[in-house]
Write an enzyme that holds these catalytic residues in place. Structure first.
Site, PDB file in Angstrom:
ATOM      1  CG  HIS B 129      -2.144  -1.020   1.190  1.00  0.00           C
ATOM      2  ND1 HIS B 129      -2.200  -1.924  -0.006  1.00  0.00           N
ATOM      3  CD2 HIS B 129      -3.216  -1.168   1.943  1.00  0.00           C
ATOM      4  CE1 HIS B 129      -3.230  -2.883   0.328  1.00  0.00           C
ATOM      5  NE2 HIS B 129      -4.033  -2.360   1.363  1.00  0.00           N
ATOM      6  N   GLY B 177      -2.170  -2.522  -5.332  1.00  0.00           N
ATOM      7  CA  GLY B 177      -3.262  -3.551  -5.224  1.00  0.00           C
ATOM      8  C   GLY B 177      -4.581  -2.868  -4.689  1.00  0.00           C
ATOM      9  CD  GLU B 322     -11.713  -5.862   4.768  1.00  0.00           C
ATOM     10  OE1 GLU B 322     -10.754  -5.454   3.891  1.00  0.00           O
ATOM     11  OE2 GLU B 322     -11.626  -5.594   5.876  1.00  0.00           O
ATOM     12  CD  GLU B 338     -13.994  -1.992   5.004  1.00  0.00           C
ATOM     13  OE1 GLU B 338     -13.920  -2.832   4.310  1.00  0.00           O
ATOM     14  OE2 GLU B 338     -12.897  -1.103   5.132  1.00  0.00           O
ATOM     15  CB  CYS B 406      -9.498   1.687   7.058  1.00  0.00           C
ATOM     16  SG  CYS B 406     -10.655   0.302   7.094  1.00  0.00           S
TER      17      CYS B 406
END
Lengths: 640, 640
Positions: B129, B177, B322, B338, B406
């Site tokens: 990331h 990604g 997810e 989410e 997050c």
């Protein structure tokens, strides 16, 4: 005091029933052979060979692998009881010889301990199942002795039982993590007439919940057999799924050791353990005339059947711990309902029936036999369900064998001894508990009579029983009135009999000579609902006809199964199809299904716009599902 | 070409709405402070300190921990845009200084790589990331610059963006990604007027699905950053839940890399990634005037909203990965939905709206804002849901923070920038997209006018808008007609306006001076059903009133929630309770419930005997559930 009612010995009952015979032939001709191959391929027999040869290490399979061999011998013995099969007879003898030579001089016999940890006998009662294996050895020995009159395995079993008798209550004080030896010792006492085996069984039943041996083992892992400090998965202890509470404390309820039996108000823990336990305890209640214990066992039975049992008779709703959970917690898609647990329940219910004569226990045997047990084996007898879901999205599929292979041989030994569950005798006469075509030769009031039963269960409710007494003899014939029957008519030689079904039996007491009983149990399609506290079933119905619970299978129905909704008033057509699933009655009717025409790409809309249509729906017997490949299935269908 | 419609800058909108102000005050007064403490306690700021000091090792938290600091700065900047808060301003500056000193001389900035694997930059694009963090840095920098005119963080961001621009397509060819940098670079281009950032964003959007860099990394684990051969759990690779197919092959769909965007017909994979990706792609479609791409994005939008979205607007139905799964697969008790994915969807929908002017995108923003996002934070602003189930047995509970944190800062930055989502302007006039009390000062046809909106959403559907132009000015005011409204009436200065809702807006084009618009959007209780292919919802209904989806909570209802059944014709009473849940409208009505009186210990019985009664049922807004302790909840209620 013995049970009031005695089952008939296998030799005195001959089954020639279309439905069962087919399955039993599969057991005889395929399953017994297949299982013998598995005993070889899994290394089960090799374990005995190695132990005989005094080798060390290399034990194959589970710690209780020996029991597979014992259960195979037991099933084979039931087959031998009614069938000449010299080859099978010899093969059984060979396996028995192997077992006998693996026995230690002091009577002890267990290949895991012999090969792996000889110095740690009886240190891991929770999980290493020496007493469980001993129990299966004894059951096999009793069956073999009864079938063949040979004492070869019985001698092994009594030697081991004597060793256990010398050890427990003295060197070791404790109970097995997995019950089985209790009921086995009671059988051993029956065939040997040695009362001390009953005392030993009573010791195991009575001590459970009173001692802390099982809990102690979990606190002293390093002292027990099977402990491996390098095993991240927790080794033996870690494999005991469900044994721990969330805080890591030992959970005695897993093995019904959380309280003395008489203080347990609900059926708890591992369901197979529970069934074997209660079966042994029922034997002891019968033997000792302990009515209070018997009544307590019935209280547990009511908790099970009124709050913790699937409509199929399946029990144990949770995978983790293979166990009972809480009242009304009966999820369908994650149901465990282990085949062995239903088999164990039949063992227990047979004993409850023998002691009480109450039809409700035989009713449950019928429900579990035709549904929860039979679903456990494929029609061709070579594939098995371990756990039996009541709803599948198409993933659930039978398998050829299991690492923990308890179920396949358990099915084999039950179906191979089906004769024991059909009739019973007491001083007053004969009970006809299951309707299965064949003959029985009970001895009643000193006279051996012949009964020839002709039935077409589970498809039709009509039964004919021809009674032939060598001389006129007075006794009662009690026909069980199945719980599902909406109407009963009975006649003798064409003369109607007044039917009072309150007791669950139609009793015909008279002097019998050559007479024909005709009974008709009405076999309507029943649309069932579950108690509203069963979240998984609320708003849903299940179909039953006769003893069979039905299901929808994807292969028979065009739209997703969850979209069908059935009105309880629906008239279903019951049609026998000879070529379908080895011959089954299907139920065909009309269901309500949602119309998908006018959704126009919407995902949510006002429910007032609901537009429904109808579609044909076909249900097949639950036991027969998954015999046309894995595909979606559900027992509980939405209620329209 | 820029978007046709522009949002208003935060400074030109003032919110004084009872409903939102309360939540935004919590963000300002508690959440921003709480999150700053978390940045300290989690070691996030310490990572920057260590990187600045040239230390090695000891990186705290997730590999993308830096993004927590960036998201905090972004949220704090939105607060600073409309509020004098010198202390917060100084604190933000201090964090920015820390970030700036951690930046490498070549512009690269990432504390995980600085501390742990400096030589392995850009080797694990899948999971580590760097580009995701860069994107959040850029978004924070843009927000900070817009709020304060300070270029301190913008300089850091442009230096890093330039470094990335030099590196990608040259030294490294590949895509992140986790998308995020695409939409961020588009914003950076807007504030810097540097077109090459748009080209870089387009590079990342266009390359995805065309290259095999992400798949390559999974085949060459030993060459990538984060690889640990001793980690049994699979290390970085193993943590990428959902990245593998069952056969161990790389699953490009997890990161929407299974095919080029224009060849993807369904929304797939990790839902946050998908939303950020589509948002960036929409920016590019707008910028390049690529109508085909825009239409393709709408095709994906329709797949999402017509087949893969919860009634709350929640998206991503599966915990593992997810992610999106298959059409109509929307389980309630295991819903993932989410919070960040709904936020990402709002980002995407805002862009789709800006490009097309279609009300349906603003409708979805409203649905997600009031339901899927708002449920993610407790009323007191200090506890968060990461995943948002639509049914709970009472176990689901908000938490203070998450290892992968997050969602909390994402909620903070969305709610702190709510001003951007209320209005938009184009050459023709003004769009009123959300009904929130406050003022706006848009510049229309060269004249800055003042709009004062008075609304009581989500409780009442009446809206007043006072328009004040310094001189008579002609422009259009477009009022969004909410999708849920069953009737609309609009007047200007008391004179009714003819309403044509086909376009989703009531457009009033006239010369404005000092005028009052009054609109009334009827806010009935809607009883919704789901498309019959949604297995989880079939035979169930959900309640909605205005933009709010409702739920039953155990604390308000006496019997188990699954036992209530609601007739779609039921009249529900909507009542505002000032003291309940910081003020909510409850829906109260009569439900059908099963009678349990005459079951007599039965577990199954004929469904024809069904006996029902009625009970009062109370529903509360879904966003407000779990603010009175964990307790059972369900959105979908059985249909009577």
């Amino acid at each position: 005091m013995c049970e009031q009612r005695q089952p008939m010995s296998i030799e005195n009952v001959q089954i020639s029933d279309d439905f069962w015979q087919q399955r039993r032939e599969v057991i005889r001709e395929k399953t017994i052979e297949y299982q013998y191959q598995q005993l070889q391929e899994s290394g089960t027999l090799e374990n005995f060979r190695r132990a005989s040869a005094g080798e060390e290490g290399g034990h194959n399979g589970m710690w209780f692998q020996d029991s597979d061999a014992y259960k195979w011998i037991e099933a084979a013995s039931y087959v031998l009881a009614n069938h000449q099969d010299p080859e099978l007879d010899r093969r059984v003898d060979t396996v028995i010889d192997l077992i006998a030579t693996a026995q230690r001089t002091d009577g002890y016999l267990n290949t895991y301990f012999a090969l792996e940890e000889p110095e740690k006998r009886w240190t891991n009662l929770n999980m290493l199942h020496e007493l469980y294996c001993a129990g299966h050895l004894i059951e096999a020995a009793v069956a073999h002795y009864r079938a063949t009159d040979k004492e070869t395995l019985l001698d092994v079993a009594t030697d081991f039982a004597d060793h256990i008798d010398r050890t427990f209550g003295d060197e070791v004080d404790g109970v097995p993590g997995h019950q089985e030896i209790e009921l086995a010792l009671m059988e051993l006492a029956d065939v040997t007439d040695e009362a001390h085996y009953r005392d030993l069984a009573k010791y195991f039943v009575d001590l459970r919940g009173h001692d802390d041996r099982l809990a102690w083992e979990f606190k002293h892992l390093e002292q027990i057999a099977g402990y491996d400090p390098d095993d991240n998965e927790g080794g033996i202890a870690g494999q005991a799924a469900g044994v721990f509470l969330e805080d890591g404390a030992y959970d005695g309820s897993y093995a019904q050791a959380h309280a003395p039996l008489r203080e347990q108000a609900t059926v708890e823990g591992h369901s197979v353990r529970a069934m074997y336990y209660f079966a042994g305890a029922t034997d002891i209640a019968a033997e000792t005339g302990d009515d209070a214990l018997l009544q307590h066992l019935d209280l547990l039975w009511r908790n099970m059947t009124e709050k913790r049992m699937y409509v199929t008779g399946g029990i144990g709703s949770q995978h983790v711990g293979e166990r009972f959970t809480t009242d009304y917690d009966l999820p369908n898609d994650t149901a465990y309902a282990e085949t062995c647990a239903a088999i164990g329940s039949i063992f227990w219910n047979q004993r409850l029936f023998e002691e009480t004569g109450a039809a409700k226990y035989a009713d449950l045997i019928e429900r579990q036999l035709y549904n929860a047990v039979l679903v456990g084996v494929s029609l061709d007898g070579t594939e098995f369900f371990y756990d039996n879901v009541l709803a599948s999205d198409g993933e659930h599929d039978r398998e050829g064998w299991f690492e923990c292979a308890c179920c396949p041989p358990n099915i084999a030994r039950l179906l191979a001894s089906l004769e024991r569950y059909l009739y019973a005798v007491d001083d007053d006469g004969l009970y006809v508990n299951q309707y299965v075509t064949g003959t029985a030769r009970p001895t009643l009031d000193g006279t051996t009579v012949t009964l020839t039963q002709t039935a077409d269960f589970p498809w039709e409710g009509t039964v004919e029983i021809d009674v032939e007494a060598p001389e006129p003899t007075e006794f009662a014939v009690r026909l069980r009135v199945p719980e599902w029957s909406s109407g009963v008519s009975v006649s003798v030689n064409g003369d109607p009999i007044a039917v009072d079904t309150d007791e669950g039996y139609v009793t015909i007491k008279r002097i019998w000579d050559e007479d024909r009983i005709t009974a008709d149990f009405e076999m309507d399609v029943q649309v069932l609902e579950a108690h509203p506290n069963v979240e998984a079933d609320i708003g849903h119905v299940a179909l039953q006809r006769g003893p069979l619970v039905y299901c929808l299978e994807g292969v028979d129905n065009d739209i997703p199964l969850y979209q069908y909704a059935i009105d309880p008033e629906t008239e279903f057509e019951a049609t026998y199809h000879e070529d379908l699933l080895d011959g089954v009655v299907t139920l065909d009717g009309t269901a309500t299904v949602p119309s998908k025409d006018d959704w126009d790409g919407e995902l949510y809309r006002s429910a007032e716009e609901t537009d429904e249509t109808t579609a044909r729906v076909t249900a097949v017997p639950y036991y027969a599902w998954n015999n046309r490949g894995p595909n979606p299935m559900r027992v509980w269908i939405r209620e329209a």
